[in-house]
Design an enzyme around this catalytic site. Structure first.
Site: not given
Length: 405
Positions: A138, A190, A218, A246, A249, A279
């Site tokens: 990582s 970011s 990003h 995402t 954004k 949900t």
């Protein structure tokens, strides 16, 4: 004597305030059709401001196609999804959206989550359980959601220096060649605006038999053919095993996702508690994102505009002697270096100049690297930029902050 719960909570908050890291949410309402203009609500009044720190990079939350799709879905299906995807929360909007995401990244399948944070956390933690002995490499500047996902998986992790290929390779060499391995990194970091050396990381993954996991949060919508991200821009999307992104954004709505092989996505769908027991996003949200992705696949105008605007703002700031940090992306970070000062500058910009930009302090960035992070959009015009730079120049002088060398 009972445990002093309230005292402990007060002490914890007092510590944040002493360090200048206590966060105050700005109470704003963005003005539809006039964004980045917004209204700021305080105890005494409502007044107009300009928003300079939104991750709604392309202003797609305001786009007529997105709004129309959300209105239509709301009228067709109602407000909520009805439950988890397993029970009653899968609608045709979700099915279409996942097919569109998979196509965007050239992958066999995709899976939508309620946020990018959850998609990282759920996927990385589940992969560790699915692949016994998995070692995850990582980048040290990876987002908190990636860090938490790796931690929740409970497997072995190796942290390599930011974008340092030599350090990554040195650590890969120390692991059993037959062990499962995964390299997790971001396309665009970011807070600094750095790009990852995606192709070189793929080369190391091939050399040492590792899977690749790229966070395009990003960058998706902003780079590459059809807005597919940095891996697509660099021509190596086919060498990426898992793309995480995402919908909140550049696409302007809400949610997160992964895109990968059919079998891998099906495993995350079937084993990840963060997906199974949550949900699903509302049909109107799925419909809005679907419209946004389809538009940005066809339109280059928004991408062209944001990169021109970011370049322009950096130039104006440098001309004014402001300490713009080195960034080759659309992110425009300005160095402050002290948490208390960073918040004070942010407060002064809002109170005295109607400019909203949040301070970026620890733990989002390391102590001593506190900054303001500006995100110019296609809708930030030259007049707004000149007003911003003039305000920053005034506040920099009043706070006796360092200028660029």
């Amino acid at each position: 004597m009972a445990f002093p719960y309230a005292t402990k909570f007060r002490d914890a908050l007092a510590g944040l305030r002493r360090e200048g890291r206590y966060r105050v949410f700005a109470d704003i309402v963005r003005a539809r059709g006039r964004y980045p203009n917004a209204d700021f609500y305080s105890e005494s009044a409502k007044r107009p401001i300009t928003v300079w720190c939104s991750n709604d990079y392309l202003c797609m939350s305001q786009h007529p196609k997105v709004l129309a799709a959300m209105h239509e879905a709301l009228d067709t299906a109602g407000a909520g999804s009805g439950g988890t995807r397993n029970i009653s929360g899968t609608t045709h909007y979700h099915v279409e959206l996942e097919a569109e995401i998979a196509d965007l990244h050239g992958k066999e399948s995709a899976l939508v989550f309620t946020s990018g944070y959850i998609s990282n956390d759920a996927t990385l933690s589940t992969l560790t359980r699915l692949l016994p002995g998995l070692v995850i490499f990582s980048d040290e500047l990876n987002h908190a959601s990636m860090i938490e996902g790796i931690r929740h998986g409970g497997g072995e992790k190796r942290i390599f220096k930011h974008n340092d290929l030599a350090d990554l390779e040195a650590q890969l060499k120390t692991v059993d060649p037959s062990a499962p391995k995964l390299i997790a990194f971001e396309a665009v970091y970011s807070m600094d605006g750095h790009f990852a050396p995606v192709e070189a990381i793929c080369d190391l993954a091939d050399k040492y038999g590792a899977m690749t996991y790229i966070d395009e949060v990003h960058s998706v919508g902003l780079y590459g053919p059809r807005g597919a991200g940095v891996a697509a821009r660099d021509g190596v999307m086919d060498r990426i095993d898992i793309v995480e992104g995402t919908l909140a954004k550049a696409f302007g709505v809400m949610g997160g996702y992964i895109a990968a092989s059919r079998e891998l996505v099906d495993c995350i769908r079937s084993f990840a508690p963060g997906f199974i027991f949550t949900t699903s996003v509302a049909p109107s949200i799925a419909a809005g994102v679907l419209a946004s992705i389809r538009h940005l696949k066809e339109s280059e105008a928004e991408r062209t505009a944001i990169h021109e605007r970011a370049t322009r703002l950096k130039s104006l700031m440098r001309e004014a002697g402001l300490p713009v940090m080195d960034s080759t992306s659309h992110i425009v970070p300005v160095f402050v270096g002290d948490a208390t000062l960073c918040k004070s500058v942010s407060d002064a910009l809002l109170a005295d100049h109607g400019i909203y930009v949040q301070p970026i302090n620890f733990p989002t960035v390391p102590r001593g690297t506190e900054r303001l992070r500006f995100t110019p959009s296609p809708h930030h015009n030259d007049a707004m930029m000149h007003a911003l730079v003039k305000a920053l120049d005034t506040v920099w002088t009043s706070h006796q902050l360092k200028r660029a060398a």
